[in-house]
Design an enzyme around this catalytic site. Structure first.
Site, short mmCIF file in Angstrom:
data_model
loop_
_atom_site.label_atom_id
_atom_site.label_comp_id
_atom_site.label_asym_id
_atom_site.label_seq_id
_atom_site.Cartn_x
_atom_site.Cartn_y
_atom_site.Cartn_z
N SER A 104 35.41 42.87 44.52
CA SER A 104 34.62 41.94 43.72
C SER A 104 34.83 40.48 44.12
O SER A 104 34.54 40.10 45.25
CB SER A 104 34.94 42.17 42.24
OG SER A 104 34.10 41.44 41.40
N ASP A 245 30.65 41.18 45.25
CA ASP A 245 29.98 42.49 45.18
C ASP A 245 28.67 42.44 44.39
O ASP A 245 28.05 43.46 44.15
CB ASP A 245 30.91 43.56 44.62
CG ASP A 245 31.18 43.42 43.13
OD1 ASP A 245 31.15 42.28 42.63
OD2 ASP A 245 31.43 44.45 42.48
#
EC number: 5.4.2.10
Length: 444
Positions: A104, A245
């Protein structure tokens, strides 16, 4: 039962350090494959694997593919694709599961593995425990006739782009808008600019040159200074920032002001209320600013709080059958559009909402100003009874702030710290309350 390997968002850590090592990820893929085979006895399961742009993605993808195919599971690989794109394609292609290789918003030196169940929803705790129970078992490769196959799918980007566009009102477009899109040198670099361009916007792309090492580096939703400067330089209407992401969103207006998840959720909810759409209510977290809660209620929109973390927001939305939720960090869920947080789709909903309200971002968000917050981290000793020590002072502060502010105490899950957060209409109220509570905790 406590989980051994899975955290709140899959398995994550520093590459090369357990558990983000090739040998562990091989075992993880094999264990997950075994569980899939047990659950899907009618046919050979197929799993979709996507990733972001980290250099370690190649290594971890190969390990996962080996593990799944050794367990008798077919694998479809997409290459770089946002996490919500993996969730969507898992559902759209009727696959048994999806896997995203990403950490992420973290630096390139970290990575992680996130699983989606059939339908593109996050794995249940029960299935995660099933996988964990098999990870430490012996790997027994199946006979060749029962091994899985692996192939790369073409057109994954295009499918996801069309899906994102389908969430924007069909009677409208983005012509006349100039947007700067910052994809954090991450998974959205190949799709996000195209979505907004194909809807008619003039697009300036930044953070779109990944090299394996520069994901989230001074760009994206966790570092908006680059986007703010670009919006001013290009005289754009708005800036849109995703994280590595693609599931977080921050926006910037033409004056360079940043709008976080709370502000953007308010814009979406206000427009839905104006249109007469029943969203049920909005789910925030214990950290959502109280001023936003009050502003939503003034619009006739109910509000509740979940624990910090998008999975807890999602659980509350599902439990209540509400449609909108999220966090200040930029995780925004629009359940009538997608079943997971999606930065691109969230941005489209904000832009559609501004068209509905016929106002710009600054004007809509002027409805409320965040209450001032004071946050103090108090270090504690192991076993320290800090709740008992702060009980009386906490009760005093909460009584003083009733209807005018609130207090949140959270013990860190990673370090010996209690986080004291007090927000109130006036900054000195918040500061005074936080200092008194912190002093009581630290007095032991």
């Amino acid at each position: 039962m406590a989980k051994k390997y899975f955290g709140t968002d899959g398995v994550r850590g520093e590459v090369g350090q357990f558990p983000i090592t090739p040998d562990f990820v091989l075992k993880l893929g094999y264990a997950a494959g075994q569980v899939l085979v047990q659950h899907d006895t009618d046919q050979k399961p197929t799993v979709l694997i996507g990733k972001d742009t980290r250099i370690s993605g190649y290594m971890l993808e190969a390990a996962l593919v080996a593990g799944f195919t050794a367990a008798g599971v077919n694998v479809v690989q997409t290459g770089p694709l946002p996490t919500p794109g993996v969730a969507y394609l898992t559902r759209a292609l009727r696959l048994s599961a999806g896997v995203m290789i990403s950490a992420s918003h973290n630096a390139y030196s970290d990575n992680g593995i996130k699983f989606f169940a059939e339908g593109g929803v996050k794995l249940s705790d029960e299935v995660e425990l099933e996988i964990e129970a098999k990870i430490d078992g012996e790997m027994k490769t199946l006979p060749s006739a029962r091994l899985g196959r692996a192939r790369r799918i073409s057109g994954a980007d295009d499918r996801y782009i069309e899906f994102c566009k389908s969430t924007f009102p069909s009677h409208s477009d983005l012509r006349g808008l100039k947007l700067v899109i910052d994809t954090a040198n991450g998974a959205g670099y190949g799709v996000a600019p195209k979505v907004f361009h194909e809807l008619g916007a003039q697009v300036v792309s930044i953070g779109d040159e990944p090299n394996g090492y520069n994901i989230n580096e001074k760009c994206g939703a966790t570092y908006t200074k680059t986007l703010q400067a670009a919006v001013l330089q290009h005289e754009a209407d708005y800036g849109i920032a995703l994280d590595g992401d693609g599931d977080r969103l921050m926006m910037v207006d033409k004056n360079g002001k940043v709008y976080d998840g709370d502000s953007l959720i308010y814009v979406i909810a206000k427009a839905r209320a104006r249109e007469g759409i029943n969203i049920g209510g909005v789910v925030g977290t214990v950290m959502t600013n109280m001023a936003m809660e009050i502003a939503l209620k003034e619009q006739g929109v109910d509000f509740c709080r979940a624990k910090v973390g998008d999975r807890y927001v999602l659980a509350q939305l599902n439990q209540r059958s509400w449609l909108i939720g999220g966090e200040a960090s930029g995780h925004i869920l629009c359940m009538d559009k997608h079943n997971t947080g999606d930065g691109i789709i969230s941005a489209l909903q904000v832009l559609a909402a501004l068209q509905t309200l016929n106002q710009d971002l600054a004007t809509v968000c002027a409805d409320w100003q965040p209450y001032p917050q004071t946050m103090i981290n108090v270090r504690i000793q192991k076993g320290q009874k800090w709740q008992e020590a702060s009980k009386d002072v906490l009760a005093e502060v909460e009584k003083e702030l009733e209807g005018k502010g609130r207090v949140v105490l959270r013990a860190s899950g990673t370090e010996p710290v209690v986080r004291v957060m007090v927000e109130a209409r006036q900054a000195d109220w918040a500061r005074d309350g936080a200092e008194r509570i912190a002093s009581a905790i630290g007095s032991l």
